[in-house]
Design a protein around this motif. Structure first.
Motif, PDB file in Angstrom:
ATOM      1  N   ALA A  17      21.806 102.012 158.613  1.00  0.00           N
ATOM      2  CA  ALA A  17      20.547 101.266 158.506  1.00  0.00           C
ATOM      3  C   ALA A  17      19.987 101.110 159.909  1.00  0.00           C
ATOM      4  CB  ALA A  17      20.777  99.906 157.861  1.00  0.00           C
ATOM      5  N   SER A  18      18.723 100.790 159.992  1.00  0.00           N
ATOM      6  CA  SER A  18      18.090 100.630 161.302  1.00  0.00           C
ATOM      7  C   SER A  18      18.442  99.272 161.902  1.00  0.00           C
ATOM      8  CB  SER A  18      16.574 100.755 161.169  1.00  0.00           C
ATOM      9  OG  SER A  18      16.053  99.617 160.500  1.00  0.00           O
ATOM     10  N   PRO A  19      18.435  99.151 163.228  1.00  0.00           N
ATOM     11  CA  PRO A  19      18.666  97.836 163.855  1.00  0.00           C
ATOM     12  C   PRO A  19      17.681  96.784 163.354  1.00  0.00           C
ATOM     13  CG  PRO A  19      18.789  99.590 165.483  1.00  0.00           C
ATOM     14  CD  PRO A  19      18.285 100.213 164.217  1.00  0.00           C
ATOM     15  N   ASP A  20      16.426  97.174 163.105  1.00  0.00           N
ATOM     16  CA  ASP A  20      15.416  96.234 162.616  1.00  0.00           C
ATOM     17  C   ASP A  20      15.797  95.699 161.240  1.00  0.00           C
ATOM     18  OD1 ASP A  20      12.702  94.974 162.530  1.00  0.00           O
ATOM     19  OD2 ASP A  20      12.461  96.398 160.880  1.00  0.00           O
ATOM     20  N   TYR A  21      16.243  96.586 160.353  1.00  0.00           N
ATOM     21  CA  TYR A  21      16.645  96.136 159.019  1.00  0.00           C
ATOM     22  C   TYR A  21      17.815  95.168 159.119  1.00  0.00           C
ATOM     23  CZ  TYR A  21      18.576  96.106 154.324  1.00  0.00           C
ATOM     24  OH  TYR A  21      19.048  95.686 153.107  1.00  0.00           O
ATOM     25  N   LEU A  22      18.820  95.498 159.931  1.00  0.00           N
ATOM     26  CA  LEU A  22      20.002  94.644 160.057  1.00  0.00           C
ATOM     27  C   LEU A  22      19.656  93.301 160.689  1.00  0.00           C
ATOM     28  CD1 LEU A  22      22.575  97.371 161.171  1.00  0.00           C
ATOM     29  CD2 LEU A  22      22.304  96.361 158.894  1.00  0.00           C
ATOM     30  N   ALA A  23      18.695  93.280 161.608  1.00  0.00           N
ATOM     31  CA  ALA A  23      18.283  92.006 162.212  1.00  0.00           C
ATOM     32  C   ALA A  23      17.642  91.094 161.171  1.00  0.00           C
ATOM     33  CB  ALA A  23      17.311  92.273 163.361  1.00  0.00           C
ATOM     34  N   ARG A  24      16.967  91.681 160.187  1.00  0.00           N
ATOM     35  CA  ARG A  24      16.287  90.884 159.168  1.00  0.00           C
ATOM     36  C   ARG A  24      17.188  90.511 157.995  1.00  0.00           C
ATOM     37  NH1 ARG A  24      12.869  93.866 156.720  1.00  0.00           N
ATOM     38  NH2 ARG A  24      13.066  95.817 157.874  1.00  0.00           N
ATOM     39  N   HIS A  25      18.143  91.376 157.670  1.00  0.00           N
ATOM     40  CA  HIS A  25      18.921  91.174 156.440  1.00  0.00           C
ATOM     41  C   HIS A  25      20.410  90.978 156.686  1.00  0.00           C
ATOM     42  CE1 HIS A  25      15.442  92.185 153.929  1.00  0.00           C
ATOM     43  NE2 HIS A  25      15.199  93.164 154.787  1.00  0.00           N
ATOM     44  N   GLY A  26      20.861  91.160 157.913  1.00  0.00           N
ATOM     45  CA  GLY A  26      22.282  91.044 158.180  1.00  0.00           C
ATOM     46  C   GLY A  26      23.021  92.335 157.876  1.00  0.00           C
ATOM     47  N   GLU A  27      24.270  92.427 158.356  1.00  0.00           N
ATOM     48  CA  GLU A  27      25.062  93.645 158.193  1.00  0.00           C
ATOM     49  C   GLU A  27      26.071  93.476 157.067  1.00  0.00           C
ATOM     50  OE1 GLU A  27      28.336  96.274 160.718  1.00  0.00           O
ATOM     51  OE2 GLU A  27      26.770  95.168 161.791  1.00  0.00           O
ATOM     52  N   GLU A  76      20.592 110.460 164.754  1.00  0.00           N
ATOM     53  CA  GLU A  76      19.896 109.175 164.737  1.00  0.00           C
ATOM     54  C   GLU A  76      20.833 108.048 165.149  1.00  0.00           C
ATOM     55  OE1 GLU A  76      16.849 109.392 164.400  1.00  0.00           O
ATOM     56  OE2 GLU A  76      16.496 111.231 163.259  1.00  0.00           O
ATOM     57  N   VAL A  77      22.101 108.150 164.741  1.00  0.00           N
ATOM     58  CA  VAL A  77      23.092 107.148 165.143  1.00  0.00           C
ATOM     59  C   VAL A  77      23.349 107.243 166.645  1.00  0.00           C
ATOM     60  CG1 VAL A  77      25.510 106.423 164.907  1.00  0.00           C
ATOM     61  CG2 VAL A  77      24.165 107.034 162.868  1.00  0.00           C
ATOM     62  N   ALA A  78      23.502 108.456 167.161  1.00  0.00           N
ATOM     63  CA  ALA A  78      23.760 108.638 168.588  1.00  0.00           C
ATOM     64  C   ALA A  78      22.610 108.113 169.436  1.00  0.00           C
ATOM     65  CB  ALA A  78      24.007 110.116 168.877  1.00  0.00           C
ATOM     66  N   ALA A  79      21.386 108.222 168.925  1.00  0.00           N
ATOM     67  CA  ALA A  79      20.209 107.758 169.664  1.00  0.00           C
ATOM     68  C   ALA A  79      19.952 106.268 169.481  1.00  0.00           C
ATOM     69  CB  ALA A  79      18.981 108.551 169.228  1.00  0.00           C
ATOM     70  N   GLY A  80      20.726 105.614 168.610  1.00  0.00           N
ATOM     71  CA  GLY A  80      20.542 104.184 168.391  1.00  0.00           C
ATOM     72  C   GLY A  80      19.457 103.839 167.394  1.00  0.00           C
ATOM     73  N   ARG A  81      18.854 104.830 166.779  1.00  0.00           N
ATOM     74  CA  ARG A  81      17.795 104.548 165.805  1.00  0.00           C
ATOM     75  C   ARG A  81      18.368 104.092 164.461  1.00  0.00           C
ATOM     76  NH1 ARG A  81      15.632 108.994 168.744  1.00  0.00           N
ATOM     77  NH2 ARG A  81      16.685 110.483 167.359  1.00  0.00           N
ATOM     78  N   LEU A  82      19.620 104.466 164.195  1.00  0.00           N
ATOM     79  CA  LEU A  82      20.344 103.989 163.025  1.00  0.00           C
ATOM     80  C   LEU A  82      21.711 103.476 163.473  1.00  0.00           C
ATOM     81  CD1 LEU A  82      19.594 106.740 160.332  1.00  0.00           C
ATOM     82  CD2 LEU A  82      18.564 104.460 160.487  1.00  0.00           C
ATOM     83  N   VAL A  83      22.271 102.566 162.692  1.00  0.00           N
ATOM     84  CA  VAL A  83      23.588 101.995 162.984  1.00  0.00           C
ATOM     85  C   VAL A  83      24.528 102.368 161.849  1.00  0.00           C
ATOM     86  CG1 VAL A  83      24.885  99.856 163.352  1.00  0.00           C
ATOM     87  CG2 VAL A  83      22.548 100.077 164.236  1.00  0.00           C
ATOM     88  N   SER A  84      25.698 102.893 162.195  1.00  0.00           N
ATOM     89  CA  SER A  84      26.688 103.262 161.189  1.00  0.00           C
ATOM     90  C   SER A  84      27.334 102.013 160.612  1.00  0.00           C
ATOM     91  CB  SER A  84      27.747 104.173 161.814  1.00  0.00           C
ATOM     92  OG  SER A  84      28.699 104.548 160.849  1.00  0.00           O
ATOM     93  N   LEU A  85      27.486 101.974 159.279  1.00  0.00           N
ATOM     94  CA  LEU A  85      27.998 100.807 158.573  1.00  0.00           C
ATOM     95  C   LEU A  85      29.189 101.182 157.691  1.00  0.00           C
ATOM     96  CD1 LEU A  85      24.548  99.480 157.264  1.00  0.00           C
ATOM     97  CD2 LEU A  85      25.736  98.721 159.343  1.00  0.00           C
ATOM     98  N   LEU A  86      29.996 100.188 157.359  1.00  0.00           N
ATOM     99  CA  LEU A  86      31.053 100.316 156.346  1.00  0.00           C
ATOM    100  C   LEU A  86      31.899 101.572 156.549  1.00  0.00           C
ATOM    101  CD1 LEU A  86      28.891  99.256 153.255  1.00  0.00           C
ATOM    102  CD2 LEU A  86      30.625  97.855 154.399  1.00  0.00           C
ATOM    103  N   GLU A  87      32.275 101.840 157.791  1.00  0.00           N
ATOM    104  CA  GLU A  87      32.960 103.101 158.101  1.00  0.00           C
ATOM    105  C   GLU A  87      34.301 103.227 157.386  1.00  0.00           C
ATOM    106  OE1 GLU A  87      33.065 103.460 162.319  1.00  0.00           O
ATOM    107  OE2 GLU A  87      30.904 103.816 162.499  1.00  0.00           O
TER     108      GLU A  87
END
Length: 294
Positions: free
Chosen positions: A167-177, A246-257
């Motif tokens: 998910a994007s950092p913006d989404y996680l900031a609004r909805h939590g991880e 996208e993850v490497a560039a920070g535009r997306l964050v890897s979750l639930l690995e």
């Protein structure tokens, strides 16, 4: 008798001037040469040679027929030469089928390198997530993800096909991880329409299955889901090859690995009874060199 062989012998009789000379060329008796000529004449229902005790000459039909024989035999020799050339060096057109995401994200960027190495090969890459019939649909080879059931095919194992949840950092900031799969019931999960109904967002046997919340955005295209995730709308689960940059560039964050679905097997497949031409063997070797098991 072999019609092409009889045509060869007939043209030799005309070119060499006698049955005896043609017989010497083909290491057979003059009587056998005569049988080949009679075989052609019987099939045509007409005389090809006017023979006397002192000489032989072409009939009017024979003159036309010998030119046609020369043309046909030249085409046969050209076909044989072309086949021999294709057997000895990579040449001709390859038709390859691949899944859409792997084909567009991983395979297609490398194909210009293969074509540069083999300038006499042309390649048709068809991207489709359905299971094609390699033989009936006229493909040289197909790349398959998942379990195999084509017992009549040769399958060469490629690197496993891995997934990521992001998910994007913006989404996680609004909805939590989300920390565990059950948390997904409180999130917007972007849904891939080609997934089987019973495995949508199922992250493991003990993880409670799919989230209770129905997806508000579905697509049959992974790129569309990725763009929605980048726009901050929800959480995407797609192939690593699509999301890793996208993850490497920070535009997306890897979750639930720890809960990502197990990697699926991937193979390149081609018919077991198909002659291994250089264009196919070099392509398979090229693919294994870039995507073979680590």
């Amino acid at each position: 008798m072999d019609k092409l062989r009889s045509m060869e012998i007939f043209t030799a009789v005309v070119d060499d001037g006698s049955f005896t000379a043609a017989a010497a060329r083909f290491d057979m008796s003059a009587v056998m040469v005569g049988k080949h000529i009679r075989f052609l004449e019987e099939r045509l229902g007409a005389r090809l040679l006017a023979r006397t005790t002192r000489r032989q000459s072409l009939t009017e039909i024979g003159e036309q027929y010998v030119e046609q024989c020369r043309s046909i035999l030249a085409q046969v020799r050209a076909a044989e030469s072309g086949a021999e050339a294709m057997r000895l060096a990579p040449r001709g057109r390859l038709r390859i089928s691949a899944p859409v995401t792997f084909g567009s994200e991983s395979l297609s960027p490398l194909l210009p390198r293969y074509l540069a190495q083999h300038p006499e090969v042309s390649l048709d890459l068809e991207l489709n997530d359905r299971l094609v019939d390699v033989v009936d649909d006229g493909y040289d080879a197909a790349i398959r993800i998942g379990d195999l059931d084509d017992s009549g095919m040769i399958a060469r194992r490629l690197r496993p096909y891995r997934m990521l949840i992001c998910a994007s950092p913006d989404y996680l900031a609004r909805h939590g991880e989300p920390r565990v799969p059950a948390d997904l019931a409180q999130h917007e999960c972007l849904d891939f329409m080609h997934w089987k109904k019973l495995v949508r967002w199922r992250l493991g046997d003990d993880d409670g299955g799919a989230p209770a919340r129905a997806s508000r955005f579905r697509s049959n295209n992974g790129q569309a889901l990725k763009q929605a995730a980048l726009a901050g709308f929800g959480i995407v689960m797609q192939a690593e090859v699509m999301l890793a940059q996208e993850v490497a560039a920070g535009r997306l964050v890897s979750l639930l690995e720890a809960h990502i679905p197990a990697p699926r097997t991937m193979h390149i497949m081609y018919p077991r009874d198909r002659q291994a031409t250089p264009k196919l063997t070099t392509f398979v070797d090229f693919l294994l060199g870039h995507f073979g098991p680590l």
